[in-house]
Scaffold this motif. Structure first.
Motif, PDB file in Angstrom:
ATOM      1  N   ALA A   7       0.897  18.403 -12.841  1.00  4.66           N
ATOM      2  CA  ALA A   7       1.881  18.468 -13.931  1.00  4.66           C
ATOM      3  C   ALA A   7       1.510  19.574 -14.914  1.00  4.66           C
ATOM      4  CB  ALA A   7       1.959  17.124 -14.647  1.00  4.66           C
ATOM      5  N   ALA A   8       0.218  19.710 -15.210  1.00  6.63           N
ATOM      6  CA  ALA A   8      -0.240  20.762 -16.123  1.00  6.63           C
ATOM      7  C   ALA A   8      -0.015  22.143 -15.512  1.00  6.63           C
ATOM      8  CB  ALA A   8      -1.717  20.556 -16.450  1.00  6.63           C
ATOM      9  N   ARG A   9      -0.245  22.259 -14.220  1.00  6.14           N
ATOM     10  CA  ARG A   9      -0.040  23.551 -13.551  1.00  6.14           C
ATOM     11  C   ARG A   9       1.436  23.926 -13.527  1.00  6.14           C
ATOM     12  NH1 ARG A   9      -4.531  22.515  -8.854  1.00  6.14           N
ATOM     13  NH2 ARG A   9      -6.262  23.571  -9.907  1.00  6.14           N
ATOM     14  N   ARG A  10       2.295  22.943 -13.236  1.00  9.45           N
ATOM     15  CA  ARG A  10       3.739  23.220 -13.213  1.00  9.45           C
ATOM     16  C   ARG A  10       4.243  23.636 -14.591  1.00  9.45           C
ATOM     17  NH1 ARG A  10       3.904  18.636  -9.737  1.00  9.45           N
ATOM     18  NH2 ARG A  10       4.400  17.292 -11.518  1.00  9.45           N
ATOM     19  N   ALA A  11       3.626  23.071 -15.637  1.00  7.40           N
ATOM     20  CA  ALA A  11       4.042  23.393 -17.006  1.00  7.40           C
ATOM     21  C   ALA A  11       3.447  24.709 -17.494  1.00  7.40           C
ATOM     22  CB  ALA A  11       3.633  22.261 -17.947  1.00  7.40           C
ATOM     23  N   GLY A  12       2.604  25.335 -16.671  1.00  7.22           N
ATOM     24  CA  GLY A  12       1.987  26.593 -17.063  1.00  7.22           C
ATOM     25  C   GLY A  12       0.952  26.434 -18.156  1.00  7.22           C
ATOM     26  N   GLN A  13       0.349  25.241 -18.249  1.00  9.06           N
ATOM     27  CA  GLN A  13      -0.640  24.950 -19.287  1.00  9.06           C
ATOM     28  C   GLN A  13      -2.050  25.234 -18.749  1.00  9.06           C
ATOM     29  OE1 GLN A  13      -0.378  24.010 -22.462  1.00  9.06           O
ATOM     30  NE2 GLN A  13       1.866  24.010 -22.477  1.00  9.06           N
ATOM     31  N   ALA A  14      -2.437  26.508 -18.793  1.00  9.30           N
ATOM     32  CA  ALA A  14      -3.729  26.910 -18.228  1.00  9.30           C
ATOM     33  C   ALA A  14      -4.896  26.248 -18.957  1.00  9.30           C
ATOM     34  CB  ALA A  14      -3.862  28.434 -18.286  1.00  9.30           C
ATOM     35  N   GLU A  15      -4.816  26.200 -20.294  1.00 11.71           N
ATOM     36  CA  GLU A  15      -5.904  25.596 -21.074  1.00 11.71           C
ATOM     37  C   GLU A  15      -6.048  24.111 -20.753  1.00 11.71           C
ATOM     38  OE1 GLU A  15      -6.997  24.499 -25.711  1.00 11.71           O
ATOM     39  OE2 GLU A  15      -5.408  25.969 -25.302  1.00 11.71           O
ATOM     40  N   LEU A  16      -4.909  23.417 -20.659  1.00 12.06           N
ATOM     41  CA  LEU A  16      -4.938  21.991 -20.346  1.00 12.06           C
ATOM     42  C   LEU A  16      -5.419  21.760 -18.914  1.00 12.06           C
ATOM     43  CD1 LEU A  16      -4.313  19.202 -21.532  1.00 12.06           C
ATOM     44  CD2 LEU A  16      -2.004  19.410 -20.607  1.00 12.06           C
ATOM     45  N   THR A  17      -5.030  22.648 -18.004  1.00 14.06           N
ATOM     46  CA  THR A  17      -5.496  22.556 -16.620  1.00 14.06           C
ATOM     47  C   THR A  17      -7.019  22.639 -16.569  1.00 14.06           C
ATOM     48  OG1 THR A  17      -3.460  23.547 -15.760  1.00 14.06           O
ATOM     49  CG2 THR A  17      -5.400  23.632 -14.335  1.00 14.06           C
ATOM     50  N   ASP A  18      -7.585  23.593 -17.306  1.00 12.95           N
ATOM     51  CA  ASP A  18      -9.050  23.730 -17.357  1.00 12.95           C
ATOM     52  C   ASP A  18      -9.688  22.483 -17.960  1.00 12.95           C
ATOM     53  OD1 ASP A  18      -8.888  26.234 -16.259  1.00 12.95           O
ATOM     54  OD2 ASP A  18      -9.004  27.305 -18.173  1.00 12.95           O
ATOM     55  N   LEU A  19      -9.047  21.939 -18.994  1.00 15.02           N
ATOM     56  CA  LEU A  19      -9.575  20.741 -19.653  1.00 15.02           C
ATOM     57  C   LEU A  19      -9.603  19.559 -18.682  1.00 15.02           C
ATOM     58  CD1 LEU A  19     -10.567  19.948 -22.499  1.00 15.02           C
ATOM     59  CD2 LEU A  19      -8.242  19.184 -23.006  1.00 15.02           C
ATOM     60  N   LEU A  20      -8.549  19.429 -17.884  1.00 14.25           N
ATOM     61  CA  LEU A  20      -8.481  18.344 -16.901  1.00 14.25           C
ATOM     62  C   LEU A  20      -9.556  18.510 -15.825  1.00 14.25           C
ATOM     63  CD1 LEU A  20      -4.605  18.115 -16.553  1.00 14.25           C
ATOM     64  CD2 LEU A  20      -6.093  16.199 -17.167  1.00 14.25           C
ATOM     65  N   LEU A  34       2.881  12.496 -20.314  1.00 12.98           N
ATOM     66  CA  LEU A  34       2.707  13.285 -21.533  1.00 12.98           C
ATOM     67  C   LEU A  34       2.776  14.775 -21.220  1.00 12.98           C
ATOM     68  CD1 LEU A  34      -0.213  11.303 -23.233  1.00 12.98           C
ATOM     69  CD2 LEU A  34       2.058  11.646 -24.219  1.00 12.98           C
ATOM     70  N   VAL A  35       2.068  15.177 -20.166  1.00 14.20           N
ATOM     71  CA  VAL A  35       2.044  16.596 -19.786  1.00 14.20           C
ATOM     72  C   VAL A  35       3.424  17.048 -19.319  1.00 14.20           C
ATOM     73  CG1 VAL A  35       1.037  18.293 -18.221  1.00 14.20           C
ATOM     74  CG2 VAL A  35      -0.399  16.473 -19.171  1.00 14.20           C
ATOM     75  N   ALA A  36       4.035  16.268 -18.430  1.00 19.61           N
ATOM     76  CA  ALA A  36       5.322  16.661 -17.844  1.00 19.61           C
ATOM     77  C   ALA A  36       6.424  16.761 -18.890  1.00 19.61           C
ATOM     78  CB  ALA A  36       5.719  15.666 -16.758  1.00 19.61           C
ATOM     79  N   ASN A  37       6.319  15.956 -19.959  1.00 12.30           N
ATOM     80  CA  ASN A  37       7.352  15.961 -20.999  1.00 12.30           C
ATOM     81  C   ASN A  37       7.002  16.854 -22.185  1.00 12.30           C
ATOM     82  OD1 ASN A  37       9.620  13.803 -20.381  1.00 12.30           O
ATOM     83  ND2 ASN A  37       7.685  12.956 -19.638  1.00 12.30           N
ATOM     84  N   GLY A  38       5.911  17.608 -22.056  1.00  8.80           N
ATOM     85  CA  GLY A  38       5.594  18.609 -23.065  1.00  8.80           C
ATOM     86  C   GLY A  38       4.804  18.136 -24.264  1.00  8.80           C
ATOM     87  N   TYR A  39       4.240  16.913 -24.205  1.00  9.86           N
ATOM     88  CA  TYR A  39       3.460  16.410 -25.342  1.00  9.86           C
ATOM     89  C   TYR A  39       1.988  16.755 -25.126  1.00  9.86           C
ATOM     90  CZ  TYR A  39       7.846  14.167 -26.222  1.00  9.86           C
ATOM     91  OH  TYR A  39       9.180  13.955 -26.438  1.00  9.86           O
ATOM     92  N   ILE A  40       1.705  18.034 -25.260  1.00  8.12           N
ATOM     93  CA  ILE A  40       0.387  18.563 -24.921  1.00  8.12           C
ATOM     94  C   ILE A  40      -0.681  18.073 -25.895  1.00  8.12           C
ATOM     95  CG2 ILE A  40      -0.918  20.658 -24.443  1.00  8.12           C
ATOM     96  CD1 ILE A  40       1.466  20.022 -22.539  1.00  8.12           C
ATOM     97  N   ASP A  41      -0.332  17.990 -27.189  1.00 15.02           N
ATOM     98  CA  ASP A  41      -1.307  17.493 -28.172  1.00 15.02           C
ATOM     99  C   ASP A  41      -1.712  16.056 -27.849  1.00 15.02           C
ATOM    100  OD1 ASP A  41      -1.305  19.872 -29.517  1.00 15.02           O
ATOM    101  OD2 ASP A  41       0.118  19.234 -31.068  1.00 15.02           O
ATOM    102  N   GLY A  42      -0.733  15.247 -27.461  1.00 14.68           N
ATOM    103  CA  GLY A  42      -1.033  13.872 -27.075  1.00 14.68           C
ATOM    104  C   GLY A  42      -1.928  13.821 -25.850  1.00 14.68           C
ATOM    105  N   ALA A  43      -1.654  14.697 -24.879  1.00 17.03           N
ATOM    106  CA  ALA A  43      -2.479  14.753 -23.672  1.00 17.03           C
ATOM    107  C   ALA A  43      -3.910  15.144 -24.020  1.00 17.03           C
ATOM    108  CB  ALA A  43      -1.881  15.740 -22.675  1.00 17.03           C
ATOM    109  N   ARG A  44      -4.056  16.098 -24.930  1.00 24.15           N
ATOM    110  CA  ARG A  44      -5.403  16.511 -25.351  1.00 24.15           C
ATOM    111  C   ARG A  44      -6.142  15.350 -26.015  1.00 24.15           C
ATOM    112  NH1 ARG A  44      -2.862  21.399 -27.372  1.00 24.15           N
ATOM    113  NH2 ARG A  44      -3.239  23.145 -25.947  1.00 24.15           N
ATOM    114  N   MET A  45      -5.428  14.578 -26.840  1.00 22.59           N
ATOM    115  CA  MET A  45      -6.043  13.419 -27.492  1.00 22.59           C
ATOM    116  C   MET A  45      -6.595  12.444 -26.454  1.00 22.59           C
ATOM    117  SD  MET A  45      -3.521  12.378 -30.675  1.00 22.59           S
ATOM    118  CE  MET A  45      -4.473  10.890 -31.031  1.00 22.59           C
ATOM    119  N   VAL A  46      -5.795  12.185 -25.425  1.00 25.26           N
ATOM    120  CA  VAL A  46      -6.194  11.224 -24.389  1.00 25.26           C
ATOM    121  C   VAL A  46      -7.425  11.725 -23.638  1.00 25.26           C
ATOM    122  CG1 VAL A  46      -5.491  10.123 -22.228  1.00 25.26           C
ATOM    123  CG2 VAL A  46      -3.865  10.317 -24.120  1.00 25.26           C
TER     124      VAL A  46
END
Length: 288
Positions: free
Chosen positions: A171-184, A142-154
């Protein structure tokens, strides 16, 4: 005497009806799989009403729901789920659930989507998650393919296995998703370990040992260099290939071993051999 004749005739008629009905079931199942492939919601509904199995599988183990998810057909997904389709059923050939099929759609890659495919694949992913799909195993995808909302739901649901959290972190770090990285990280993710890799020898080493079923059947899993082998009395040795962190199968796809979870000690496993399944428990002291 008359009552006896009536009973005999009724029994014969019932037997004839059952005998007539049974051969039709595979035909209905095949037609349902074809309807899913064609995106025909009306036909699929009619076939389900006639008794087709909503979890029927084709020669590759794909169910109508997995096919519908692959083709991003939201109407079909809703239909199959409303008829009790198992949203977390995994095909034994590719190791895909409906959710993972929606994330990495073969039909999309081939430009072969159904006419009524949803314009937004994220909509289908959200629908499957809302209908109970377990997104833990698919979290990194989900993260690698850009479905960030889905990843947040999970992640927000909680209960995601540690291994899947670990896999999603880079995968979150490679995508530059700082907020998602913190969430993980808040959910407990750490840098992936060698055993988080489904092909790692470390994972195979944990599985090696002797297992026995309730009926007394026995199997042995052992390492040969970097391969995992299955031995059973009176049967040919089988080499197993990892599909993912919880599933291994033989090259001919007839033998499948399923584990409860990637971080669960492998004391219990399910062996499926050409469609027949049995539960096996590790024999204490027989680890290898």
């Amino acid at each position: 005497m008359q009552a006896c004749r009536v009973w005999v005739v009724s029994t014969l008629l019932c037997s004839m009806f059952v005998a007539t009905l049974r051969p039709q079931t595979p035909r209905l199942d095949n037609q349902l799989l074809a309807a899913a492939q064609q995106g025909d919601v009306t036909m699929a509904g009619s076939l389900l009403a006639k008794g087709a199995s909503v979890d029927a599988q084709n020669e590759f183990g794909l169910t109508p729901l997995i096919i519908a998810a692959d083709k991003r057909n939201g109407d079909l997904i809703r239909l199959f789920v409303s008829h009790g389709a198992n949203v977390n059923l995994k095909d034994p050939t590719y190791g895909k659930t409906a959710l993972r099929a929606a994330i990495t759609s073969w039909a999309d890659l081939r430009g072969n989507l159904a006419p009524k495919a949803s314009a937004d694949r994220g909509e289908v992913i959200r629908l499957l998650l809302e209908k109970g799909a377990d997104g833990g195993e698919a979290l990194a995808e989900l993260v690698a393919n850009g479905y960030i909302d889905g990843a947040r739901m999970v992640i927000s649901r909680g209960g995601v296995d540690q291994t899947y959290l670990n896999q999603a972190l880079p995968a979150a770090r490679r995508a530059g998703q700082a907020e998602l990285t913190d969430l993980l990280i808040k959910a407990g993710a750490v840098e992936p370990r060698p055993e988080d890799n489904p092909r790692a020898v470390e994972r195979f080493a944990r599985l090696a040992g002797t297992y026995r079923s309730a009926s007394g059947q026995q199997l042995t899993l052992s390492l040969l260099e970097e391969d995992l082998m299955l031995d059973r009395p009176g049967r040919d040795r089988v080499f197993l290939l990892p599909l993912d962190l919880t599933t291994l199968r033989s090259r001919d796809r007839k033998v499948v071993i399923s584990l409860k979870g990637p971080s669960v000690p492998p004391s219990v496993l399910t062996l499926t051999d050409d469609g027949s399944s049995a539960l096996f428990t590790r024999v204490p002291g027989q680890e290898r």
